[in-house]
Design a protein around this motif. Structure first.
Motif, PDB file in Angstrom:
ATOM      1  N   ALA A  14      12.501  14.620  -8.551  1.00 31.15           N
ATOM      2  CA  ALA A  14      11.729  14.203  -7.466  1.00 31.15           C
ATOM      3  C   ALA A  14      10.939  12.793  -8.164  1.00 31.15           C
ATOM      4  O   ALA A  14      10.940  12.041  -7.128  1.00 31.15           O
ATOM      5  CB  ALA A  14      10.470  15.160  -7.254  1.00 31.15           C
ATOM      6  N   ARG A  15      10.757  12.842  -9.098  1.00 28.59           N
ATOM      7  CA  ARG A  15      10.032  11.570  -9.589  1.00 28.59           C
ATOM      8  C   ARG A  15      10.947  10.378  -9.536  1.00 28.59           C
ATOM      9  O   ARG A  15      10.527   9.334  -9.225  1.00 28.59           O
ATOM     10  CB  ARG A  15       9.542  11.650 -11.213  1.00 28.59           C
ATOM     11  N   SER A  16      12.353  10.599 -10.083  1.00 30.99           N
ATOM     12  CA  SER A  16      13.095   9.398  -9.921  1.00 30.99           C
ATOM     13  C   SER A  16      13.272   9.315  -8.453  1.00 30.99           C
ATOM     14  O   SER A  16      13.427   7.704  -8.125  1.00 30.99           O
ATOM     15  CB  SER A  16      14.757   9.844 -10.589  1.00 30.99           C
ATOM     16  N   ALA A  17      13.519  10.122  -7.364  1.00 32.71           N
ATOM     17  CA  ALA A  17      13.737   9.924  -6.231  1.00 32.71           C
ATOM     18  C   ALA A  17      12.501   9.002  -5.387  1.00 32.71           C
ATOM     19  O   ALA A  17      12.605   7.927  -4.753  1.00 32.71           O
ATOM     20  CB  ALA A  17      13.706  11.126  -5.213  1.00 32.71           C
ATOM     21  N   LEU A  18      11.055   9.399  -5.949  1.00 30.63           N
ATOM     22  CA  LEU A  18      10.204   8.481  -5.407  1.00 30.63           C
ATOM     23  C   LEU A  18      10.041   7.080  -6.065  1.00 30.63           C
ATOM     24  O   LEU A  18       9.569   6.155  -5.528  1.00 30.63           O
ATOM     25  CB  LEU A  18       8.586   9.271  -5.956  1.00 30.63           C
ATOM     26  N   GLU A  19      10.372   6.825  -7.455  1.00 26.19           N
ATOM     27  CA  GLU A  19      10.328   5.753  -7.983  1.00 26.19           C
ATOM     28  C   GLU A  19      11.187   4.743  -7.219  1.00 26.19           C
ATOM     29  O   GLU A  19      11.266   3.590  -7.235  1.00 26.19           O
ATOM     30  CB  GLU A  19      10.519   5.649  -9.594  1.00 26.19           C
ATOM     31  N   SER A  20      12.604   5.576  -7.144  1.00 25.33           N
ATOM     32  CA  SER A  20      13.839   4.413  -6.358  1.00 25.33           C
ATOM     33  C   SER A  20      12.902   4.164  -5.015  1.00 25.33           C
ATOM     34  O   SER A  20      13.203   3.014  -4.506  1.00 25.33           O
ATOM     35  CB  SER A  20      14.885   5.330  -6.009  1.00 25.33           C
ATOM     36  N   ALA A  21      12.262   5.061  -4.083  1.00 25.60           N
ATOM     37  CA  ALA A  21      11.546   4.694  -2.909  1.00 25.60           C
ATOM     38  C   ALA A  21      10.746   3.539  -3.115  1.00 25.60           C
ATOM     39  O   ALA A  21      10.491   2.537  -2.323  1.00 25.60           O
ATOM     40  CB  ALA A  21      11.138   5.881  -2.139  1.00 25.60           C
TER      41      ALA A  21
ATOM     42  N   MET B 210       0.805  -1.070  -0.011  1.00 29.11           N
ATOM     43  CA  MET B 210      -0.006  -0.026   0.002  1.00 29.11           C
ATOM     44  C   MET B 210       0.954   1.211  -0.143  1.00 29.11           C
ATOM     45  O   MET B 210       0.573   2.281  -0.709  1.00 29.11           O
ATOM     46  CB  MET B 210      -0.953   0.060   1.313  1.00 29.11           C
ATOM     47  N   VAL B 211       2.047   1.297   0.847  1.00 33.49           N
ATOM     48  CA  VAL B 211       3.051   2.353   0.891  1.00 33.49           C
ATOM     49  C   VAL B 211       3.418   2.514  -0.656  1.00 33.49           C
ATOM     50  O   VAL B 211       3.553   3.652  -1.018  1.00 33.49           O
ATOM     51  CB  VAL B 211       3.801   2.193   1.858  1.00 33.49           C
ATOM     52  N   ALA B 212       3.872   1.431  -1.247  1.00 30.05           N
ATOM     53  CA  ALA B 212       4.479   1.456  -2.391  1.00 30.05           C
ATOM     54  C   ALA B 212       3.665   2.144  -3.562  1.00 30.05           C
ATOM     55  O   ALA B 212       3.987   2.917  -4.408  1.00 30.05           O
ATOM     56  CB  ALA B 212       5.190   0.159  -3.043  1.00 30.05           C
TER      57      ALA B 212
END
Length: 333
Positions: free
Chosen positions: A160-167, A143-145
């Motif tokens: 920012a998008r790259s950082a979120l996708e890595s997360a 769910m978090v993902a």
């Protein structure tokens, strides 16, 4: 031997009537054998084996019955039943000792059976609770993902998008480990070969877009602690992500190979690509620093290896895995 006794104690008991009949038959058989072949040991000792066997397989009442019948037939048919001779002090002492020891053995085995059954029930309940916990944890992580993935889709800033996708990728690594932990049936252990194959397949689908890139996994099946498996999964995620990011620019295709094998007293995780190699002046990013931090936490080290084409990184970890089945190689595309 211990496993056999536990299995016998925890099994369903045969019918009580059958236990009584077997008890009497065994005692009579031993008495008959002692009559034919006088034992060098004391006459009561062979009957203790009968009491132990009967109490172990059938229960306390049958064990007590075997003790009483054995006491009556411990010296063949007692003389006093036919001649009226009263046993001497020594015979009486041995008779009393046998009754005490045999009864105590039957009672102790029954108590041990009760303890084993309670432990088995507790273990089953604990296993169910851990399975439910792992399932809920995995669902919460997914769910978090999903929330992070939706947030990444709304970002216009590429960084920012790259950082979120890595997360998202890192959260999915942990969620996959929880799922493997739940399905393994070995609480606290993860079979890391199948875990890496699933992880490699997921990374290939997530990262390659339309590029003809294959992810191959060669891993020796082994069971590792869940925390170690998660660390290996995170390191694999970062190394493979770096390979996709830097080794295959402008739609170039190739292969990323993940290898996990035993080496001496530990294991080695190796990630190699056949792309253009790492940029010589590139600074270590967050992913590379995370790999070094995780390796250091496990007491290992990260070693870049020079190869003729592409780039390779070895992570050596002083981890002792449990052996499983022969090595497996599988492509993830």
């Amino acid at each position: 031997m211990e496993s056999l006794i536990i299995a016998v104690l925890s099994r369903k008991r045969p019918p009580a009537v059958l236990g009584y009949l077997v008890s009497i038959a065994l005692v009579l058989a031993v008495a008959w054998l002692e009559h034919l072949f006088p034992s060098a040991l004391h006459r009561y000792l062979p009957f203790l084996l009968v009491v132990f066997f009967v109490a172990l397989f059938f229960g306390r009442p049958q064990g007590l019955l075997a003790t009483l019948v054995s006491a009556a037939l411990g010296d063949g048919v007692p003389d006093f039943m036919f001649t009226g001779r009263v046993p001497g002090p020594e015979e009486a002492l041995f008779l009393v000792l046998f009754l005490v020891v045999g009864s105590a053995m039957a009672l102790l085995i029954e108590s041990l059976r009760s303890v084993v059954c309670k432990l088995m029930e507790t273990q089953a309940e604990t296993s169910l609770l851990l399975d439910e916990l792992a399932h809920r944890t995995r669902n919460d992580l997914m769910m978090v993902a999903s929330v992070l993935g939706l947030q990444a889709m709304r970002q216009t800033d590429p960084h920012a998008r790259s950082a979120l996708e890595s997360a998202v990728a890192r959260v999915r690594v942990i969620a996959e480990a929880q799922e493997r932990l739940r399905k393994s049936g070995k609480h606290g252990k993860v079979e890391v070969a199948s875990y890496l194959r699933a992880l490699g397949h997921g990374l290939a689908e997530l990262l390659r877009d339309v590029r003809p890139i294959t992810v191959r996994v060669e891993a020796s099946p082994m069971d590792l602690d869940a925390s170690v498996a998660v660390s290996i999964g995170l390191m694999t995620n970062e190394l493979v992500t770096n390979a996709f990011k830097y080794a295959f620019p402008e739609g170039r295709g190739g292969t990323v190979q993940i290898v996990l094998e035993r080496a001496g007293e530990g294991i080695v995780l190796s990630v190699r690509d056949d792309g253009i190699g790492a940029p010589p002046a590139r600074r270590d990013g967050l992913g590379t620093r995370l790999v070094r931090l995780l390796a250091s936490h496990l007491g290992g080290r990260v070693e870049p290896v020079t190869v003729a084409q592409g780039h390779r990184v070895d992570v050596r970890l002083p981890v002792k895995p449990a052996a499983a089945t022969p090595a497996v190689s599988a492509p993830s595309s």
